[in-house]
Design a protein around this motif. Sequence first.
Motif, PDB file in Angstrom:
ATOM      1  N   THR A  76       2.779 -43.199  14.565  1.00 59.93           N
ATOM      2  CA  THR A  76       2.687 -43.602  13.160  1.00 59.93           C
ATOM      3  C   THR A  76       1.390 -44.346  12.885  1.00 59.93           C
ATOM      4  O   THR A  76       0.753 -44.157  11.835  1.00 59.93           O
ATOM      5  CB  THR A  76       3.889 -44.483  12.791  1.00 59.93           C
ATOM      6  N   GLN A  77       0.974 -45.187  13.818  1.00 61.29           N
ATOM      7  CA  GLN A  77      -0.289 -45.910  13.650  1.00 61.29           C
ATOM      8  C   GLN A  77      -1.463 -44.943  13.505  1.00 61.29           C
ATOM      9  O   GLN A  77      -2.338 -45.133  12.658  1.00 61.29           O
ATOM     10  CB  GLN A  77      -0.527 -46.831  14.843  1.00 61.29           C
ATOM     11  N   ASP A  80      -1.196 -43.138  10.083  1.00 59.98           N
ATOM     12  CA  ASP A  80      -1.573 -44.076   9.016  1.00 59.98           C
ATOM     13  C   ASP A  80      -3.082 -44.287   9.010  1.00 59.98           C
ATOM     14  O   ASP A  80      -3.713 -44.389   7.945  1.00 59.98           O
ATOM     15  CB  ASP A  80      -0.867 -45.416   9.217  1.00 59.98           C
ATOM     16  N   ARG A  83      -4.851 -41.360   7.328  1.00 58.19           N
ATOM     17  CA  ARG A  83      -4.774 -41.408   5.869  1.00 58.19           C
ATOM     18  C   ARG A  83      -5.712 -42.467   5.293  1.00 58.19           C
ATOM     19  O   ARG A  83      -6.406 -42.234   4.295  1.00 58.19           O
ATOM     20  CB  ARG A  83      -3.332 -41.700   5.441  1.00 58.19           C
ATOM     21  N   ASP A  84      -5.766 -43.627   5.939  1.00 66.65           N
ATOM     22  CA  ASP A  84      -6.611 -44.702   5.421  1.00 66.65           C
ATOM     23  C   ASP A  84      -8.087 -44.365   5.553  1.00 66.65           C
ATOM     24  O   ASP A  84      -8.883 -44.676   4.666  1.00 66.65           O
ATOM     25  CB  ASP A  84      -6.289 -45.999   6.161  1.00 66.65           C
ATOM     26  N   VAL A 201      -6.137 -50.984   9.254  1.00 70.33           N
ATOM     27  CA  VAL A 201      -5.480 -50.189  10.286  1.00 70.33           C
ATOM     28  C   VAL A 201      -5.331 -51.037  11.539  1.00 70.33           C
ATOM     29  O   VAL A 201      -5.920 -52.112  11.670  1.00 70.33           O
ATOM     30  CB  VAL A 201      -6.287 -48.912  10.622  1.00 70.33           C
ATOM     31  N   GLU A 202      -4.522 -50.526  12.498  1.00 71.26           N
ATOM     32  CA  GLU A 202      -4.318 -51.216  13.761  1.00 71.26           C
ATOM     33  C   GLU A 202      -5.621 -51.237  14.555  1.00 71.26           C
ATOM     34  O   GLU A 202      -6.473 -50.347  14.420  1.00 71.26           O
ATOM     35  CB  GLU A 202      -3.226 -50.532  14.577  1.00 71.26           C
TER      36      GLU A 202
END
Length: 773
Positions: A76-77, A80, A83-84, A201-202
Amino acid sequence: MNNVNERSHLSNIVDLAERSGSIANDPRNERVGELLASVRGVSTRHLMSLMGSMFDNVDDALFDLAEKAENNAVQTQYFDGMRDVRKKRPLIERSFIDMITGAFSKLAGGQRHAHGETQNEQRAFGGSPELSLVDERDLEESLAVTSMTSKAEGRLSHSLFAVNQRLTVICGGTKVDNVDNPIGPATLTRSFGEAMSELKVEVRVKLIVFKLFERYVLNNLEPLYEEINHTLIQAGVLPQLRTPGAKRSTTTQPRPQQRNEANAAQDVEGDDNDNSMLRTKLVETLQSLLAERRQTYGYGQPAMGNSGPSLSPAELLGALSVLQGEVARSTVSMPTQIPIDTTLSAEDVRLLKEQLVRQISHLRGEAKSYVSGADEDTIDLISMLFEYILQDHNLPMEMQVLLARLQIPYLKAAILDRRLFAHANHPARRLLDELAEAAKSWSAESDRDQRLLGKVRSVVETLLSDFDDDIEVFNRQLDEFRKFLDGSNRRAQLAEQRAAEATRGREKLQQARRRAAQEILSRIDGRELPALVNGILTRAWANYLVLTLLRHGEESKEFRVGLRFVDDFVWSVGPIRSDVERARLNQLLPLLEKSLRHGLATVAFQDADVENLMRQLNTLYNGQLNLREEVAVAQTVSEAMPIPDSMEAIATPETLSETEETAKPAVQPDSPEVQRVRALKVGTWVEFQADSERPERAKLSWISPISGKYLFVNRRGLKVADKTLDQFASELASGQTVVLEELPLFDRALDAIVERLRTSQSTPNAEAPKPNA
């Protein structure tokens, strides 16, 4: 180096103040602003193209990583992050280019960067001027960026030096260095870091984007610098500028025959960055120890002499080339299959000096030949380096022999370019370190097709046959070797991932089996159950609980329902003492049958076996309820136990004790051995020596968070062993397992050489210590 030498060296390159006065300060010269604008235009065009290539590859990289993610949260990270990045890409690109443009404006206005102390730089990595502690994630980013900048500046030092000098001229003579240069790696990386603050983000995603920035932008700056230098040369800005450390031809531009140590050191001085590296304590110590040995003890005088006309560089390199040809021919004749000839010794390495003297005397037709003190020190230093290689436990014997054949090419490289010893980024040094790091992981078992051994051999043969005076051959071989390793490492990483996943799966299964056994045995609590019921619980239902734990976890509703069945099932076969209990059993039986059928279907019971089991349970419960069947008959039927033999009984005291035994520590948790094991990092290489005939090298790939076991894989990513902490600590203490050094070969060798020289000078008759035996 002293200031006099620095000024002398810079004056040989160009008098910047004089040149800047002739161009930048000339009121008739209206082109200064145009030149800076031209440089800015060329830069933004290149950088926009490079940034576009980078962002075009971000999606693919993150998608590939998402597919290989170890769990849903990490996947998921990555998604995500994709997308970012897509959403913020235009903003990041615009912000990045705006900051580069702003850097050019500051340069034109005479402003200078505060060398890492600005608040902008701190904000780029989430820092704050008021805080003394740095968040771990911010530290990871900062370290990654620092490493990227350092590598790029080292790789681009020559062309970047020229850009800095020419920008200094067109900006009025105020010195421009790597930090001030608007298109230097430091500014580019700092600006990208600030632009990246737009991403939410991560940190793992951010680090991947930084890595792609390094690959697609920093690694492709050379054409930009070349175009800028060409543009400014065409405009008359320092057309005769000579870059420090540039390649020299030994036949057309020989060094002076008489060179003192200060002049020799100037070869490696270069720009300000090079000066700081040359002043490191290690290099100074080496130079001092070698000079002291030669002057105080007369070391080497019988072999090389210390008077008379010294050899020219062309003569010295010519003699080495003759010897290099002989080594090349002997290497080609070496067997290509294991075992290869491993008879090369440290004594063979030390004999090179005598062979060189004889060869030079033969070429000159003289009885004696001499080299300068600095060249003699270089010869001795390379000799000690390759003696170390032949004694280095980090390298398997076969690899020691192959790498030791590079002694003459590396001696030639050191004579041509003294920066070999001082600069970690020197191409010859990086190549040797990369070869040694790959060799560290080699074993005959892990390289049955001899791909790695063959590639190392190919690099050695190429250097022996192709290297004359072009240092770039080391860069080309380094690039080719890295491409080879990239392909091998990708395959190994997939296999390593599979090995870790398989081990993780086995441990989760073992943990689930142990938990299921504990829950069932605690509910049976020593009761004497009918054999049929005991068989269902310890085999079929235990397996059902294991599957439920693996699929849903121990906090799930499904697991709680499964445990409730155990409680009810155990109670249902106990004595019925009242009408209330009989009524409860009558109500419970349909629910038990429904749950049991579901559980048996989950663990793949055949329909016929299920029906047979239900008939026997029906007989048992009729006995419980005293409905015309004799209890003795029910008991006899229940002993049939229609549980498949292939279904192991996992909820028994015996199996529970076996699974628990592996989790019990057998050594003191604070013992030195255990502390040493705990300090090891994933990626550390070890050698298992239990089989002295065929020791196996393996990498610590994964440490189980469940059992604490250490998983080891070979260079192909295949599992070699998994060991508990106490097993591993015990083997280290006994010497059955040896941890291999992580420090690069060149650094380890120079440290050992310094220690050897110190020891030999404090006790002249002492034997030189061997490297990490």
